[in-house]
Every structure is written in structure tokens, then in C-alpha cells.
Design a protein around this motif. Structure first.
Motif, PDB file in Angstrom:
ATOM      1  N   MET A 160     -54.816 -23.012   5.227  1.00  0.00           N
ATOM      2  CA  MET A 160     -53.517 -23.318   5.807  1.00  0.00           C
ATOM      3  C   MET A 160     -52.555 -23.662   4.677  1.00  0.00           C
ATOM      4  SD  MET A 160     -52.576 -26.181   8.705  1.00  0.00           S
ATOM      5  CE  MET A 160     -53.313 -25.227  10.007  1.00  0.00           C
ATOM      6  N   THR A 161     -51.383 -23.065   4.693  1.00  0.00           N
ATOM      7  CA  THR A 161     -50.396 -23.366   3.669  1.00  0.00           C
ATOM      8  C   THR A 161     -49.688 -24.677   3.985  1.00  0.00           C
ATOM      9  OG1 THR A 161     -48.556 -22.258   4.770  1.00  0.00           O
ATOM     10  CG2 THR A 161     -49.975 -20.886   3.372  1.00  0.00           C
ATOM     11  N   ASP A 162     -48.910 -25.185   3.023  1.00  0.00           N
ATOM     12  CA  ASP A 162     -48.205 -26.447   3.216  1.00  0.00           C
ATOM     13  C   ASP A 162     -47.214 -26.398   4.376  1.00  0.00           C
ATOM     14  OD1 ASP A 162     -49.615 -27.506   1.156  1.00  0.00           O
ATOM     15  OD2 ASP A 162     -47.946 -27.572  -0.264  1.00  0.00           O
ATOM     16  N   ASP A 163     -46.674 -25.211   4.689  1.00  0.00           N
ATOM     17  CA  ASP A 163     -45.692 -25.089   5.764  1.00  0.00           C
ATOM     18  C   ASP A 163     -46.332 -24.963   7.145  1.00  0.00           C
ATOM     19  OD1 ASP A 163     -43.646 -25.207   3.933  1.00  0.00           O
ATOM     20  OD2 ASP A 163     -43.475 -23.024   3.761  1.00  0.00           O
ATOM     21  N   GLU A 164     -47.607 -24.589   7.223  1.00  0.00           N
ATOM     22  CA  GLU A 164     -48.230 -24.322   8.508  1.00  0.00           C
ATOM     23  C   GLU A 164     -48.353 -25.537   9.417  1.00  0.00           C
ATOM     24  OE1 GLU A 164     -51.488 -21.482   8.723  1.00  0.00           O
ATOM     25  OE2 GLU A 164     -50.920 -20.861   6.706  1.00  0.00           O
ATOM     26  N   PRO A 165     -48.784 -26.728   8.955  1.00  0.00           N
ATOM     27  CA  PRO A 165     -48.830 -27.854   9.894  1.00  0.00           C
ATOM     28  C   PRO A 165     -47.460 -28.156  10.498  1.00  0.00           C
ATOM     29  CG  PRO A 165     -50.097 -28.397   7.941  1.00  0.00           C
ATOM     30  CD  PRO A 165     -49.350 -27.104   7.657  1.00  0.00           C
ATOM     31  N   ALA A 166     -46.422 -28.128   9.685  1.00  0.00           N
ATOM     32  CA  ALA A 166     -45.079 -28.405  10.185  1.00  0.00           C
ATOM     33  C   ALA A 166     -44.661 -27.348  11.204  1.00  0.00           C
ATOM     34  CB  ALA A 166     -44.076 -28.460   9.034  1.00  0.00           C
ATOM     35  N   THR A 178     -49.800 -32.600   4.613  1.00  0.00           N
ATOM     36  CA  THR A 178     -50.694 -31.566   4.117  1.00  0.00           C
ATOM     37  C   THR A 178     -51.676 -32.201   3.148  1.00  0.00           C
ATOM     38  OG1 THR A 178     -49.154 -31.024   2.347  1.00  0.00           O
ATOM     39  CG2 THR A 178     -48.969 -29.734   4.384  1.00  0.00           C
ATOM     40  N   GLY A 179     -52.559 -31.392   2.621  1.00  0.00           N
ATOM     41  CA  GLY A 179     -53.540 -31.890   1.659  1.00  0.00           C
ATOM     42  C   GLY A 179     -54.818 -32.313   2.356  1.00  0.00           C
ATOM     43  N   THR A 197     -55.019 -33.178  14.473  1.00  0.00           N
ATOM     44  CA  THR A 197     -55.846 -33.146  13.275  1.00  0.00           C
ATOM     45  C   THR A 197     -56.525 -31.784  13.237  1.00  0.00           C
ATOM     46  OG1 THR A 197     -56.266 -35.525  13.485  1.00  0.00           O
ATOM     47  CG2 THR A 197     -57.721 -34.277  12.017  1.00  0.00           C
ATOM     48  N   PRO A 198     -56.220 -30.957  12.227  1.00  0.00           N
ATOM     49  CA  PRO A 198     -56.840 -29.625  12.155  1.00  0.00           C
ATOM     50  C   PRO A 198     -58.358 -29.729  12.195  1.00  0.00           C
ATOM     51  CG  PRO A 198     -55.103 -29.820  10.520  1.00  0.00           C
ATOM     52  CD  PRO A 198     -55.322 -31.197  11.104  1.00  0.00           C
ATOM     53  N   GLY A 199     -58.964 -28.838  12.944  1.00  0.00           N
ATOM     54  CA  GLY A 199     -60.415 -28.816  13.069  1.00  0.00           C
ATOM     55  C   GLY A 199     -60.939 -29.789  14.111  1.00  0.00           C
ATOM     56  N   GLU A 200     -60.116 -30.740  14.529  1.00  0.00           N
ATOM     57  CA  GLU A 200     -60.544 -31.705  15.548  1.00  0.00           C
ATOM     58  C   GLU A 200     -59.789 -31.503  16.847  1.00  0.00           C
ATOM     59  OE1 GLU A 200     -60.689 -35.742  14.197  1.00  0.00           O
ATOM     60  OE2 GLU A 200     -61.465 -35.125  12.245  1.00  0.00           O
TER      61      GLU A 200
END
Length: 118
Positions: A1-7, A28-29, A55-58
Motif C-alpha cells: 500500500m502506498t502512502d496515499d492509499e490509506p487516506a 502510514t508506515g 486497521t489494514p489486515g484487521e
């Protein structure tokens, strides 16, 4: 996932709920994820504050904030990373079970109805 994807993911969910991009917070991070802040309005009663945490993956947690301490109590969960429309449906279903609909929080600007038709 890039830094812009969560946003972008959080903003897409917010848009599905009729909320604004500024209602979202992401990071991110190592601790990627974020949250959407909004309120649940039921008639003329005072709005209840909510956080929709991702939370990604959760997955997603819908938490109701309680009192001035800002403590949050999870009221519903959705595992995985479904499409924004599915997340919005999850939130709308959870809120309707509480007799509420999403609106912007008063501290995020005027408490205004979400633009999504119900």
C-alpha cells in the motif's frame, strides 16, 4: 500500500457516508490505518460522537465515544477491507439499529446531515 492509499480509502468511505475528507485521519508506515470522525443524530436529541477506525489486515471498528474523557466503546466490527460502499452499509446498519443517522461532528464544523439519501 502506498502512502496515499490509506487516506484515499478512508476518504472514499467518508464520501459514501456523505461526510467530508476533513472528517478523516490516516497514517502510514508500521501503524497504517486511520479513522473517520462523525456523529450519530437521532431526531432532536443531542448527537452521539463516533469513530470509525480502520486497521489494514484487521478491518473496521465502529466505536461510540463516551463522555468528556473521549473514551471509546466498540459497538460493531467488520473484518477485512471491503469496498467503501460495503463499509458505509455496515455503518448505516449499525446506526439505524441505534435509531441514528450519520452527521458531521459539531467540532468539525456545523453539525449537518450527511448528503447520502437514506
Amino acid at each position: 500500500m502506498t502512502d496515499d492509499e490509506p487516506a484515499a480509502h478512508l476518504q472514499a468511505v467518508a464520501a459514501e457516508l456523505g461526510l467530508q475528507p476533513e472528517d478523516t485521519r490516516s497514517r502510514t508506515g508500521d501503524f497504517a490505518g486511520g479513522q473517520i470522525r462523525f456523529a450519530g443524530q437521532a431526531g432532536e436529541r443531542a448527537a452521539n460522537d463516533y469513530l470509525l477506525r480502520w486497521t489494514p489486515g484487521e478491518g473496521w471498528e465502529l466505536a461510540a465515544e463516551a463522555g468528556p474523557s473521549g473514551a471509546a466503546r466498540v459497538v460493531a466490527g467488520l473484518p477485512g477491507t471491503p469496498a467503501p460502499a460495503a463499509v458505509a452499509d455496515f455503518v448505516l446498519t449499525a446506526l439505524s439499529g441505534r435509531g441514528e443517522r450519520p452527521v458531521r461532528r459539531a467540532d468539525e464544523g456545523a453539525a449537518e446531515p450527511a448528503r447520502r439519501p437514506w
